[in-house]
Design a protein around this motif. Sequence first.
Motif, PDB file in Angstrom:
ATOM      1  N   GLN A 150       0.846  -1.195   0.000  1.00 49.63           N
ATOM      2  CA  GLN A 150       0.000   0.000   0.000  1.00 49.63           C
ATOM      3  C   GLN A 150       0.883   1.248   0.000  1.00 49.63           C
ATOM      4  OE1 GLN A 150      -3.361   0.311   2.767  1.00 49.63           O
ATOM      5  NE2 GLN A 150      -2.687   2.372   3.311  1.00 49.63           N
ATOM      6  N   TYR A 151       0.560   2.161  -0.880  1.00 48.79           N
ATOM      7  CA  TYR A 151       1.235   3.454  -0.948  1.00 48.79           C
ATOM      8  C   TYR A 151       0.292   4.539  -0.438  1.00 48.79           C
ATOM      9  CZ  TYR A 151       5.394   2.324  -3.813  1.00 48.79           C
ATOM     10  OH  TYR A 151       6.589   1.853  -4.268  1.00 48.79           O
ATOM     11  N   SER A 152       0.829   5.471   0.328  1.00 50.83           N
ATOM     12  CA  SER A 152       0.098   6.690   0.699  1.00 50.83           C
ATOM     13  C   SER A 152       0.832   7.855   0.045  1.00 50.83           C
ATOM     14  CB  SER A 152       0.049   6.864   2.215  1.00 50.83           C
ATOM     15  OG  SER A 152      -0.711   5.834   2.812  1.00 50.83           O
ATOM     16  N   VAL A 153       0.131   8.572  -0.817  1.00 47.21           N
ATOM     17  CA  VAL A 153       0.766   9.587  -1.651  1.00 47.21           C
ATOM     18  C   VAL A 153       0.069  10.927  -1.457  1.00 47.21           C
ATOM     19  CG1 VAL A 153       1.461  10.192  -4.010  1.00 47.21           C
ATOM     20  CG2 VAL A 153       1.273   7.786  -3.344  1.00 47.21           C
ATOM     21  N   THR A 185      -4.504   6.830  -1.619  1.00 46.81           N
ATOM     22  CA  THR A 185      -4.008   5.494  -1.289  1.00 46.81           C
ATOM     23  C   THR A 185      -4.017   4.638  -2.547  1.00 46.81           C
ATOM     24  OG1 THR A 185      -4.861   5.637   0.972  1.00 46.81           O
ATOM     25  CG2 THR A 185      -4.395   3.444   0.115  1.00 46.81           C
ATOM     26  N   ALA A 242       2.747   6.255  -7.950  1.00 47.43           N
ATOM     27  CA  ALA A 242       2.969   4.913  -7.384  1.00 47.43           C
ATOM     28  C   ALA A 242       3.523   3.959  -8.434  1.00 47.43           C
ATOM     29  CB  ALA A 242       1.670   4.380  -6.796  1.00 47.43           C
ATOM     30  N   ASP A 273       7.115   4.632  -9.156  1.00 47.30           N
ATOM     31  CA  ASP A 273       7.980   4.222  -8.053  1.00 47.30           C
ATOM     32  C   ASP A 273       8.152   2.704  -7.972  1.00 47.30           C
ATOM     33  OD1 ASP A 273       9.449   5.436  -5.717  1.00 47.30           O
ATOM     34  OD2 ASP A 273       8.223   3.971  -4.635  1.00 47.30           O
ATOM     35  N   ILE A 302       5.490   0.213  -7.761  1.00 52.95           N
ATOM     36  CA  ILE A 302       4.586  -0.460  -6.830  1.00 52.95           C
ATOM     37  C   ILE A 302       4.243  -1.870  -7.310  1.00 52.95           C
ATOM     38  CG2 ILE A 302       2.521   0.575  -7.883  1.00 52.95           C
ATOM     39  CD1 ILE A 302       1.235   0.553  -5.120  1.00 52.95           C
TER      40      ILE A 302
END
Length: 223
Positions: free
Chosen positions: A82-85, A113, A187, A190, A192
């Motif tokens: 999980q990414y929080s951006v 998210t 994401a 990066d 993900i």
Amino acid sequence: MKNNNLLSLLIIGVIGVAAYFIVQTVRDASQAATEPFQQVNEANRALQTQMANLLNPTPTIIPDPITYINEIRALARLETIQYSVEKVITGQTGGGTFESLFGDRILFVGHGTVIAGIDMEKLGPEDMRFENGVLTVRLPPAEIFIAALDNEKSYVYNRDTGLLAKPDPNLETLVRQSAEQEILKAALEDGILNQAQINAEAYLFKFFSALGFPNTIFVDDPG
């Protein structure tokens, strides 16, 4: 002597009763005199409340009592990352020379998210092979499950509308959509999906080991 004492007590009692009635009369008169002013103050307060509600109305949200459930699906998703951006987005209409008169500009801070993982429904018997004590597994590729704004954390930081312009009702919607796309893009850039695949293999390696398959390898194509 006793008569004098009784007379004194009687006089004191009469004076006390008279004083009580005098004080009560003064209080009643004072209350009657201030009552019109109290009514005026209450009217002023009521008017101020009405004006405040008129100038700063409280939004009324009325959900439709009828709910339509279009589809129900059973899911077997293995969420592995999980990414929080956070992303700052600027939206603008009517720019240029006369921006101060006709422009409409929003500065929006979006918190979102992004969740990725493996859809285990796409893993079939043909994707697993056990030979010579080795379990070979071809996992489905990682995918994005959720990419959405967090409405509780996202907000309009600033909005500037020109003197002769009206706020564009669609501008904030477009900015929010752009923020959601940019959060997903960040994401993906990066890595993900790559990390989701690595995490899935690490988790499933432990899972298969617990089932009695300590020698498990993951391949793109079992050949």
